[in-house]
Design an enzyme around this catalytic site. Structure first.
Site, mmCIF file in Angstrom:
data_model
loop_
_atom_site.group_PDB
_atom_site.id
_atom_site.type_symbol
_atom_site.label_atom_id
_atom_site.label_comp_id
_atom_site.label_asym_id
_atom_site.label_seq_id
_atom_site.Cartn_x
_atom_site.Cartn_y
_atom_site.Cartn_z
ATOM 1 N N GLU A 23 0.845 -1.204 0.000
ATOM 2 C CA GLU A 23 0.000 0.000 0.000
ATOM 3 C C GLU A 23 0.877 1.249 0.000
ATOM 4 O O GLU A 23 0.605 2.210 -0.736
ATOM 5 C CB GLU A 23 -0.940 -0.012 1.207
ATOM 6 C CG GLU A 23 -1.967 1.092 1.128
ATOM 7 C CD GLU A 23 -3.096 0.873 2.120
ATOM 8 O OE1 GLU A 23 -3.675 -0.229 2.125
ATOM 9 O OE2 GLU A 23 -3.373 1.789 2.904
ATOM 10 N N TYR B 56 -10.035 3.201 -3.367
ATOM 11 C CA TYR B 56 -11.029 4.211 -3.016
ATOM 12 C C TYR B 56 -10.446 5.575 -2.672
ATOM 13 O O TYR B 56 -11.147 6.444 -2.157
ATOM 14 C CB TYR B 56 -11.903 3.676 -1.874
ATOM 15 C CG TYR B 56 -12.491 2.331 -2.258
ATOM 16 C CD1 TYR B 56 -13.509 2.256 -3.211
ATOM 17 C CD2 TYR B 56 -11.992 1.151 -1.725
ATOM 18 C CE1 TYR B 56 -14.018 1.036 -3.607
ATOM 19 C CE2 TYR B 56 -12.501 -0.079 -2.119
ATOM 20 C CZ TYR B 56 -13.516 -0.136 -3.059
ATOM 21 O OH TYR B 56 -14.012 -1.345 -3.462
#
Ligand SMILES: [Zn+2]
Ligand SMILES: [Zn+2]
Length: 272
Positions: free
Chosen positions: A77, A114
């Protein structure tokens, strides 16, 4: 650290320990040859370990991913977000297409998709990564894919890691090991699987092996005592990785069993 002046291949363990180590930064290795490089896996502690070596995750261009445990993907991430929003570039992922989809859907999407809408749609894997797409060899009796990255040849083969009840690689959740330049074997996480050496021995002239090694027997990793059953010639070229924090207590035992030894973190292994 990400390039070499000679033609040798080097492997440096950014971390050499298991998932829960507090000393060894999990199990992630940087492979370098000339101007080409890739990092095998990027666990939760890898960005910190890279930082100790003066590197950011955005300095690494290519990430080869072996499976979805957090000690192997937990740093991705940071790789995705720092590349997209700070460095403003795309890293490259090396992994078979089927596994890339699995990794995105079950692990990476939740933290990455998102953050942004593009043309009304949330981010997709392709917005965050370029890919090297290993090609499947149709005649192999175990899933085997090959790719090239500049001057480096890469083969990825399926391993038998999880669940512990799976009788073979075929019924296991996707997990891969790597053969580099047809001569260096990096198993990544695997249970004890002697058939792997038969399979790879029919295709590659393996000179050095880096093998998953748990200090006790049981669960989803090959143990030191199980690996002791391998032929002497195999053990003589085998360095052990993904170990627990008590590894120093087992060094004499591993040497007596005929292994090359436990991998040393941050010291390059160079293959001329
Ligand atoms: Zn692991
Ligand atoms: Zn694992």
């Amino acid at each position: 650290m990400l390039s070499r002046d000679d033609t040798a291949l080097s492997i440096t363990f950014i971390g050499a320990g298991n998932a829960f180590t507090k000393k060894y930064y999990q199990n992630n290795a940087l492979v370098v040859k000339g101007n080409d490089h890739f990092l095998i896996d990027c666990g939760t502690r890898t960005p910190e370990a890279l930082g100790m070596l003066g590197l950011s995750v955005t300095d690494v261009r290519n990430y080869l991913i072996t499976h979805s445990h957090a000690d192997h993907i937990g740093g991705l991430e940071e790789v995705m977000l720092l590349n997209r929003y700070v460095a403003k570039k795309k890293p490259t992922m090396i992994a078979p297409r089927m596994y890339r989809r699995f990794l995105w859907k079950h692990s990476l999407k939740g933290g990455a998709a998102y953050n942004e809408r593009v043309d009304g749609k949330y981010l997709r894997f392709e917005d965050l990564w370029d890919v090297v797409d290993p090609v499947r060899l149709p005649d192999a009796d175990r899933e085997l894919c090959e790719a090239t990255l500049g001057s480096i040849k890469i083969a990825m083969f399926r391993t038998t890691h999880i669940p512990d009840s799976a009788p073979s690689w075929r019924s296991s959740s996707p997990s891969y090991g790597v053969v580099i330049d047809g001569r260096i074997l990096f198993t990544s996480d695997t249970r004890y699987d002697p058939d792997l050496f038969r399979f790879l021995g029919e295709r590659y002239a393996i000179e050095a092996i880096f093998h998953d090694c748990q200090l006790f027997t049981g669960g989803v990793h090959a143990s030191l005592d199980e690996l002791a059953g391998l032929p002497a010639g195999t053990k003589a070229i085998m360095s052990l990785m993904h170990y627990g924090d008590a590894v120093d207590d087992y060094a004499d035992k591993a040497a007596a069993m005929g292994f090359k030894g436990f991998v040393k973190q941050h010291e390059p292994y160079v293959f001329e």
